[in-house]
Design a protein around this motif. Structure first.
Motif: not given
Length: 378
Positions: A109, A152-153, A312-313, A341, A375
């Motif tokens: 993240v 990923d975020g 990605v979120p 998201d 998530h």
């Protein structure tokens, strides 16, 4: 709790952008990893900013206390935005992401704190859809040819849209002589009580337009200077200069503009004093760095321009007492995300650095970890 000093490999290139030969020749940038004892978590939070030293970031130990790994990194421009190129900061983050993947972290993240928000958005957009082939001055790196592993975020933490936007919003348009901040146009002086606060809508419109015009004048000078340097193949490749008056946003004195719970003033105290102080935003810069970092027309580090291109979120966290990243900034970042998201979290009464607010640190980190676990980032 485990606490490690990490280093990631980077290529500083041939151009001397920092004077320390030891730092350049090391081929390294540095980071600090804090994680819980026992098995290594599967997720790492990587906290970034273009210039700040995040080895001591306030969220590292609290995140580790929640059972996740937290990494505060530095770029090659730690404490030095004089020659900073956003495009090189992207390469530095890429090195950190690759190294953490090699250490076994399955999910990363990317946390863009303050001025790191625009940088984090820039990184992920280029990792997913690379488009940038050069800096605004036409120099390397070519990000379309770089290895930029996506994360990923994204978390925009107490973040503003980008350094160029904030710089322009803070640029003092009353300065009429770039060499003398005390030669001023009274009609555009936010510190002249005849203008406010409070400031009229007409004054603010003139003020914002004059800020853009001053930015354009500086840009024209920078481009002319770089053209002169390019004409001399054996001469210097860059040129340093001073920009006076970089802390004059009317929001510092008029709390009715982009209203929030903030106090009058800046992150560093009285606005009139800080506006001409040596240690403030973008006071010293080189021509190439100014285009990459501070030019509202040229800088590629603008979060809302890049967030539409990430899949990605995204979590946006802001504080209602922040006097650097305002509610309108948080909304601009949130609104720029093109998918559903996304989440906007408000920390009531939180200031920019959580100074004297340990409970706000706890609340902030709890929200970050809650969002991550929802998530699947454990």
């Amino acid at each position: 709790m485990r606490d490690e000093l990490l280093h990631f490999p980077v290529n500083y290139g041939e151009r001397i952008e920092i004077y320390s030969g030891v730092a350049r020749l090391s081929g390294k940038i540095w980071a600090r990893l804090v994680r819980p004892d026992g098995d290594r978590p599967g997720t790492a939070f990587l906290i970034v900013h273009p210039t700040s030293n995040f080895l001591g970031h306030y969220a590292l130990e609290p995140l580790a206390g929640h059972g996740v790994a937290a990494v505060g990194m530095t770029t090659r421009y730690i404490g030095n935005d004089t020659s900073l190129l956003f495009e090189n900061c992207v390469l530095d983050i890429a090195s950190a992401v690759r190294s953490l993947r090699e250490r076994g972290y399955e999910r990363i993240v990317l946390v863009g704190n303050s001025g790191g928000g625009g940088l984090a958005a820039l990184y992920q957009s280029q990792a997913e859809h690379p488009t940038i082939t050069a800096t605004p001055a036409g120099d390397p790196p070519d990000l379309t040819a770089a290895e930029l592993p996506p994360v990923d975020g994204l978390i925009m933490l107490m973040a503003h849209p980008g350094r160029a936007q904030v710089y322009t919003e803070w640029l003092d348009p009353a300065i009429v002589d770039e060499h003398d901040p005390f030669t001023r146009d009274a009609a555009l002086d936010m510190f002249d009580e005849r203008n406010g606060p409070p400031y009229s809508a007409a004054f603010l419109a003139r003020y914002r337009q004059a800020q853009l015009e001053r930015s354009e004048r500086i840009r024209a000078w920078v481009l002319e200077r770089l053209a002169r340097l390019a004409a001399d193949e054996e001469g210097p490749q860059d040129f340093p200069f001073v920009v006076h008056g970089t802390c004059a946003d009317p929001r510092f004195l008029d709390l009715s503009i982009d209203p929030s719970d903030r106090r009058v003033g800046t992150l560093w105290g009285d606005a009139r004093t800080v506006n001409v102080a040596p240690a403030t935003l973008g006071r010293y810069t080189s021509a190439r760095a100014w285009l990459s970092q501070w030019s509202i027309r040229d800088s590629q580090g603008h979060g809302p321009s890049h967030l539409p291109h990430v899949s990605v979120p995204v979590l946006v966290v802001y504080g209602t007492a922040d006097n650097a990243a305002f509610p309108g900034h948080a909304r601009a970042l949130y609104d720029a995300v093109a998918h559903d998201d996304r989440e906007l979290v408000t920390l009531r009464g939180a200031n920019h650095y959580f100074i004297g607010q340990p409970d706000q640190v706890t609340a902030c980190v709890s929200e970050m970890v809650r969002w991550a676990r929802e998530h699947g980032f454990n």
